[in-house]
Design an enzyme around this catalytic site. Structure first.
Site, PDB file in Angstrom:
ATOM      1  N   GLU A 134       0.609  -1.518  -0.306  1.00  0.00           N
ATOM      2  CA  GLU A 134       0.122   0.169   0.244  1.00  0.00           C
ATOM      3  C   GLU A 134       0.779   0.980   0.043  1.00  0.00           C
ATOM      4  O   GLU A 134       0.523   2.083  -0.494  1.00  0.00           O
ATOM      5  CB  GLU A 134      -0.957  -0.282   1.092  1.00  0.00           C
ATOM      6  N   SER A 188       5.652 -19.950  -1.611  1.00  0.00           N
ATOM      7  CA  SER A 188       5.707 -21.753  -1.379  1.00  0.00           C
ATOM      8  C   SER A 188       5.785 -22.237  -2.649  1.00  0.00           C
ATOM      9  O   SER A 188       4.552 -20.913  -3.168  1.00  0.00           O
ATOM     10  CB  SER A 188       5.272 -22.062  -0.889  1.00  0.00           C
ATOM     11  N   ASP A 237      -5.484 -10.391   1.150  1.00  0.00           N
ATOM     12  CA  ASP A 237      -4.707  -9.048   1.532  1.00  0.00           C
ATOM     13  C   ASP A 237      -5.649  -8.473   3.035  1.00  0.00           C
ATOM     14  O   ASP A 237      -6.369  -7.699   3.258  1.00  0.00           O
ATOM     15  CB  ASP A 237      -6.313  -7.702   0.446  1.00  0.00           C
ATOM     16  N   ASP A 254      -4.359  -3.328   6.318  1.00  0.00           N
ATOM     17  CA  ASP A 254      -4.774  -2.418   5.437  1.00  0.00           C
ATOM     18  C   ASP A 254      -3.522  -0.824   6.501  1.00  0.00           C
ATOM     19  O   ASP A 254      -3.518  -1.124   7.914  1.00  0.00           O
ATOM     20  CB  ASP A 254      -6.330  -1.830   5.956  1.00  0.00           C
TER      21      ASP A 254
END
EC number: 3.5.1.97
Length: 823
Positions: free
Chosen positions: A195, A261, A333, A336
């Site tokens: 971000e 991975s 996600d 924030d």
């Protein structure tokens, strides 16, 4: 003169004798902490004898009359071999490194105190189910039993590092294990940094070019967003970053190293064995010792074997008799950055949904060795903990009069991820394993599963619900006082991506984009791979049926699809061109390099020169095309982005404009930049490798850096504790060896598969696994690096649940008996 000579000889001899004596004394004290694997010890905390059988690779097979006794044995074994590592992990998550290392680690402690993960872990103990809580208590008792034995038996303080950094070791607690799991979550997320970087870049280039340099993974794109400057006015572009200098003790990863991975599985229809196959190799930063510790637990529900992390009483990746599981980073996600407006009339308040609200605050005292203690004020808003602007470059995107708060699922004080891991070890089939994942909170993972008949992949971990009207869709920092920017809760577990026994018979993940759903059910905009998955798909489709050996072959595959693709673009106007040139000239070096690359198949083999030529060329090309547009921000792009470069070469949405150097009068083409970059790369190779281009080896540059996090930079000691290995693979191969990306040795391998496992359920005891270094964390143990050379060569050791095989060549059997029985 003779007298002077005689005294010089005497003094020299005395110094040599003294030096040898000190070395012998240091050796003696250091070796005192080497555990005796053939011992019978009376301990408190078990109901019946526990047996720890260490096979010929020093993998402990732990047997007990009850699950609690087995977990006790695991805690004891972890502490025997990895006590220093365990205490360091605990100190890190507690924010208490500076007690040992002084001001050097003050910034690290500050970050961890502000996240306050340990407090959340302590609160989460009460959220665990009864069996998990019993296991955590038993495990802690096992660790503490070894600590008691160290103290009463004067066993060298438990680890040689303790002589250099002596400090009392507090008893192990259940919260410590949960906290280490939260620390792993911190190492596997990069949403915050993504971000911040996206916001910073959007301030200096337009939105079309932003889509080039930070591209969405191929697939359906996202609707155009406004620029960060339009959402958050008042932030100046190109503010200098405020990131701390990299320290090997820092658990927060740089953006390029936030987890990766591989895992894949084939059901019986795609297996030559008549049952299922599963392969997994989780990627983390390389250290000595490795973060992974191989172990087998003989539980009441059946034996489990695989990779554990010292301090955590579960097999995180491995198998039982009927089920195998592997982990890959899901790239959910789950973070924030919220911009919180501070009340100019009262700095103790911030703007909430309905007016000014008080920050929740607490003071934390950080004890600093050889310096005064430091008190920091911790603050929270309703969105999460407040981070100062000198962390993570947050100050560069924070408008005046604001602070930044971090929302993150791992901050939950009711985190039941440990209970989920315990339930997974008890699962007997795919359905039970998927059900166990419902309890998992963080880190978000894709779990690949195989029972005797079916395969599946399930995303586990909390996925935040964002409002469809969210200003930045979670891609930029956004104002925390606007209701549409706040999280609306967590999606139901049923919304997490799930693939069960697909028609093609194979599931897998290389951190690639795996689902295409519109925001806010999108899972993520930033995935971890666009390249390895293409090679993996081709290898899976090249065979109608697979075997254990074909899965191993794929796991060790070092062919770079990225190199094959990009070289066709970079060399398009250079192949087989140019006039004859004498040896030693730049033109001749370029011709030799191009001749080598023209015949190369893209295999990043450690013994070849072509991988180094390609890697240096592509690195130089990307640096040249971004330098003038991004200015100081170019330093943030430490690794090649293949999608970005392909957009440039294909001129997608006008992306070829990057090749024109803004500050020069001519209009440069991508062919011009490619030629200049190749010459630059060849000069760098000649200067750093000291050899003709055709004589260099990729493995010399791509050396695996298994460094001791504390002693690795210490003269002499570094030579003892660090492990170095020439390796194949690269950033974008299935046999992934993520390069450093910066400094004088940018191609060193610093992030790779510290664990590899391949499980065959037609013959489970033919399954195999390996870790990158060895089982012991003691540098003087022969098991410190006993598995490292096997790992480097792509070899494995048996992964058997047969107790007779473990005993057949055991290096030692430790028997723990209850104190009552010994009296």
């Amino acid at each position: 003169m003779f007298t002077l000579f005689r005294w010089a000889v005497r003094l020299t001899t005395a110094m040599i004798v003294l030096g040898v004596g000190l070395a012998v004394l240091a050796w003696y004290f250091a070796t005192r902490s080497l555990p005796d694997y053939n011992a019978t010890t009376a301990v408190a905390g078990i109901a019946a004898p526990v047996e720890i059988v260490r096979d010929n690779a020093n993998v402990p097979h732990i047997f007990g009359a009850s699950d609690d006794d087995v977990f006790f044995g695991l805690g004891y074994a972890h502490a025997q071999d990895r006590l220093w590592q365990m205490t360091m992990l605990r100190r890190t998550v507690q924010g208490r490194l500076s007690e040992l290392y002084g001001s050097r680690t003050l910034g690290i402690d500050s970050v961890l105190r502000r996240y306050d993960l340990y407090t959340a872990a302590t609160a989460s103990v009460a959220a665990q189910d009864a069996r998990t809580l019993a296991a955590l208590n038993a495990y802690a008792a096992g660790v503490n039993a070894w600590l008691d034995e160290v103290n009463t038996g004067a066993l060298g303080r438990g680890a040689p590092e303790m002589w250099l950094f002596n400090h009392p070791i507090a008893p192990w607690q259940p919260a410590d294990s949960i906290a280490i799991l939260k620390l792993m979550a911190l190492q596997l997320t990069s949403s915050l940094e993504n971000e911040v970087l996206r916001a910073r870049v959007s301030l200096v280039i337009n939105q079309d070019r932003l889509r080039d340099i930070l591209p969405d993974d191929p697939g359906s794109g996202v609707a155009a967003l406004p620029s960060f400057a339009a959402l958050v006015p008042g932030v100046a572009p190109n503010q200098p970053g405020t990131r701390m200098a990299h320290d090997p003790l820092m658990p927060v990863p740089q953006r390029a190293f936030a987890g990766a991975s591989n895992a894949w599985a084939a059901n019986a229809t795609r297996s030559a064995t008549g049952s299922t196959l599963l392969a997994n190799d989780p990627h983390l930063g390389l250290t000595a010792p490795s973060i992974w510790f191989l172990a087998r637990l003989d539980l009441a529900d059946g034996g489990v074997i695989g990779g554990t992390i010292p301090g955590v009483p579960v097999v995180l990746t491995g198998r039982s008799a009927n089920l195998g599981w592997g982990l890959t980073t899901a790239n959910v996600d789950d973070q924030d950055v919220f911009l919180e407006e501070v009340n100019p009339a009262n700095p103790a308040e911030y703007r909430g949904l309905d007016g000014w609200e008080n920050f929740r605050t607490r003071d934390a005292i950080i004890t600093v060795k050889d310096a005064p203690a430091v008190t920091i004020r911790l603050r929270w808003t309703q969105n999460g903990p407040v981070m100062p602007g000198d962390q993570f470059d947050l100050g560069t995107i924070t408008p005046p009069g604001h602070v930044t708060a971090i929302g993150w699922t791992a901050l939950s004080p009711a985190d039941t991820s440990m209970s989920a891991a315990m339930a997974l070890m008890r699962a007997r089939n795919v359905d039970q394993a998927i059900a166990a994942g419902q309890l998992h909170v963080a880190p978000a993972q894709n779990i690949t599963l195989a029972d005797r008949n079916r395969v599946a992949m399930q995303t586990i971990g909390a996925m935040p619900i964002r409002d469809a009207a969210h200003q930045s869709q979670g891609r930029y920092p956004s104002f925390g006082y606007l209701p549409q920017n706040r999280w609306q809760g967590i999606f139901p577990y049923e919304d997490n991506p799930r693939f069960v026994n697909p028609a093609g018979g194979i599931v897998g993940n290389t951190n690639n984009k795996m689902i295409d759903r519109p925001f806010p059910r999108h899972v993520s905009f930033d995935w971890g791979d666009t390249q390895r998955v293409i090679r993996w798909r081709r290898l899976m489709q090249a065979r109608e049926v697979h075997t254990r050996d074909s899965f191993i072959e794929a796991q060790l595959d070092s062919v770079s699809f990225t190199a094959r693709t990009l070289l066709t673009f970079m060399g398009a106007d250079l192949w087989f061109t140019g006039d004859a040139a004498p040896d030693g000239t730049p033109e001749r070096r370029r011709q030799i390099a191009l001749e080598l690359l023209a015949a190369w198949n893209g295999e990043m083999n450690e013994h070849l020169p072509e991988p180094l030529i390609y890697a240096a060329w592509a690195r130089a090309f990307q640096a040249r095309v971004i330098r003038d547009e991004l200015g100081p921000l170019a330093a943030e792009f430490t690794h090649l982005d293949p999608v970005f470069l392909e957009r440039i070469f294909r001129d997608i949405d006008g992306a070829s404009i990057w090749c024109d150097v803004i500050q020069s009068a001519p209009v440069e083409t991508c062919a011009d930049i490619a030629r200049q970059a190749l010459d630059e790369a060849l000069i760098w190779i000649t200067e750093t490798q000291g050899k003709a281009v055709e004589a260099v080896r990729w493995g010399n540059a791509h050396e695996a850096m298994h460094d001791h996090p504390v002693l690795g930079t210490t003269p002499i000691l570094g030579w003892i504790v660090n492990i170095r290995q020439s390796t194949s693979g690269g950033d974008n191969t299935l046999m992934r060896g993520r390069t450093r990306g910066t400094g004088p040795a940018p191609f060193q391998n610093v992030h790779a598969a510290g664990y590899r496992g391949v499980y065959d359920f037609a013959d489970p005891d033919s399954s195999v696994f390996i870790s990158a270094t060895g089982q012991s964390g003691h540098p003087l143990s022969r098991y410190y690096d006993n598995l490292g050379e096997l790992w480097r060569r792509g070899e494995y050791i048996p992964m058997s649940l047969d107790p007779d095989l473990a005993r057949a060549a055991a290096v030692g059997i430790t028997t723990l008996v209850p104190v009552e029985s010994a009296e």
